[in-house]
Design an enzyme around this catalytic site. Structure first.
Site, PDB file in Angstrom:
ATOM      1  CB  THR A  23     -20.127 -26.263 -32.407  1.00  0.00           C
ATOM      2  OG1 THR A  23     -20.145 -26.637 -33.782  1.00  0.00           O
ATOM      3  CG2 THR A  23     -18.673 -26.148 -31.985  1.00  0.00           C
TER       4      THR A  23
ATOM      5  CD  GLU B 134     -17.511 -27.298 -37.975  1.00  0.00           C
ATOM      6  OE1 GLU B 134     -16.294 -27.269 -38.211  1.00  0.00           O
ATOM      7  OE2 GLU B 134     -18.342 -27.738 -38.789  1.00  0.00           O
TER       8      GLU B 134
ATOM      9  CE1 TYR C 118     -17.360 -21.241 -33.872  1.00  0.00           C
ATOM     10  CE2 TYR C 118     -17.460 -23.489 -34.704  1.00  0.00           C
ATOM     11  CZ  TYR C 118     -18.049 -22.434 -34.032  1.00  0.00           C
ATOM     12  OH  TYR C 118     -19.324 -22.569 -33.531  1.00  0.00           O
TER      13      TYR C 118
ATOM     14  CE  LYS D 101     -18.417 -21.812 -30.404  1.00  0.00           C
ATOM     15  NZ  LYS D 101     -19.386 -21.186 -29.489  1.00  0.00           N
TER      16      LYS D 101
END
Ligand code: NAP
Ligand code: G4F
Length: 342
Positions: free
Chosen positions: A127, A129, A151, A155
């Site tokens: 991601t 992110e 999160y 990841k």
């Protein structure tokens, strides 16, 4: 033959559709819930053209034995790991669980692939992110990571686990570093869908306004249907490599709201500042957008913008749906659900 974890999610449903169209047999992993949550894939289960090629198996990324059972039975050629606790805001409320599923869950699946079907190609849903407090704009495959949420930290672990299985065991394991992608099937508590649904409900007279968090955050929003094609292309390459996938265009949450309301003929006029800011209907003066600090995050990702040039060059991948088309598609779909027009 492909296995998809997270097949009931937004991306899982589009990817299953794509692979079935290409003639694959698709095996999706579903987790047990007290109510059935298969709305996004029901059309595939009932489609005569996919009969005998679309299968569901109970499995959970928290449960190694269930993953082993599915891989032993299916012996897939491709494994797409899309399952995750995928909500950034909620990950601050559930950091341990998020780490367990979104982080360790990937290693459970990688380890099962390594021992049971090491020749299978593995896709990890990484991601944008990961870039978090981004070190440069736009972000590409060489941009350093600085995750800003439980999160994103989970990841990051999965990203490096995938690289490590490639380097340590020679597996064809790759990361797609995908920027935000949305659709009418997007979960209702992600900001695009939250806004397009609210717009439809306002048109239907079911509510007055929508409360949002940070209006200044910028994201590179694309269409999920385009992005799953990039996942498949990554697994068809000769060499395993990680790719950034995004549109190369960034918009703020404020612009998202303006675009969605504009789609039903409401022009927003902003007034006030911070938590007192409101977006009013310029014609009627009615308040349509408010700010609620409950939706602020303890640490925010301010500005994401993809440089997808490597994907364009190597995968021949390009997004087809523009930001405005995407928001229009989502608003129209939400209006249709409510049976109203604007
Ligand atoms: P989503 O709609 O939230 O779907 C997540 C899927 O994971 C659902 O099928 C969910 O099952 C499943 N899942 C959750 N916990 C699980 C567990 N413990 N065991 C097995 N399955 C579990 O997410 P999405 O938007 O499709 O995204 C797909 C993947 O891409 C996720 O990994 C996400 O983090 C990543 N990603 C998404 C974006 C984006 O903008 N959409 C961008 C970059 C990366 P239930 O239906 O039962 O909840
Ligand atoms: O829609 P969001 O919740 O998506 P976010 O946090 O960017 O994460 C999504 O995209 C990631 C890819 O970059 C995926 F990895 C992840 O799984 C997920 O799919 O929030 C987008 C932005 C944020 O800056 C948030 O603070 O919108 C801001 N925002 C403002 N008001 C809001 C709201 N977000 C949500 N969910 N709800 C609001 O009311």
């Amino acid at each position: 033959m492909a296995v998809i974890s997270g097949v009931t999610g937004q991306d899982g449903s589009y990817l299953a559709e794509l692979l079935l169209q290409k003639g694959y047999a698709v095996h999706g992993l579903v987790r047990r819930a007290s109510t059935l949550n298969r709305q996004r894939i029901d059309h595939l289960r009932n489609d005569p053209s996919t009969r005998g090629r679309f299968h569901l198996h109970y499995a959970d990324l928290g449960d190694t034995e269930s993953l082993i059972a599915v891989l032993t039975a299916v012996q897939p050629d491709e494994v797409y790991n899309l399952a995750a606790q995928s909500h950034v805001g909620i990950s601050f409320r559930m950091p341990t669980y998020t780490g367990e599923v979104t982080g360790l869950g990937t290693v459970r699946l990688l380890e099962a692939v390594r021992t049971l079907c090491p020749g299978a190609r593995f896709y990890q849903a990484s991601t944008s992110e990961l870039f978090g407090k981004a070190k440069e704009i736009p972000q590409n495959e060489r941009t350093p990571f600085h995750p800003r949420s439980p999160y994103a930290v989970a990841k990051l672990y999965s990203y490096w686990a995938t690289v490590n299985y490639r380097e340590a065991y020679g597996m064809f394991a790759v990361n797609g570093i995908l920027f935000n992608h949305e659709s009418p099937r997007r979960g209702e508590n992600f900001v695009t869908r939250k806004v397009t649904r609210a717009v439809a409900e306002i048109v239907a007279g079911r509510r007055e306004s929508v409360a949002l968090g940070n209006l200044e955050a910028r994201r590179d929003w694309g269409y999920a249907g385009d992005f799953v094609d990039a996942m498949w292309r990554m697994l068809q390459q000769e060499e395993p490599r990680d790719y950034v996938i995004g549109t190369g265009e960034s918009h703020s949450v404020r612009e998202l709201a303006e675009t969605a309301f504009g789609e039903v003929g409401i022009e927003l006029e902003w007034e006030g500042e911070g938590v007192d800011e409101t977006g009013r209907d310029a014609r009627t003066g009615e308040i349509r957008v408010t700010v609620d600090p409950a939706y602020f995050r303890p640490a925010e990702v301010d500005f994401l913008l993809a440089d997808p040039s490597a994907a364009r060059r190597d995968l021949g991948w390009r997004p087809r749906v523009t930001f405005t088309e995407l928001i229009r598609m989502m608003v129209r779909a939400d209006l249709e659900v409510l049976g109203v027009t604007a």
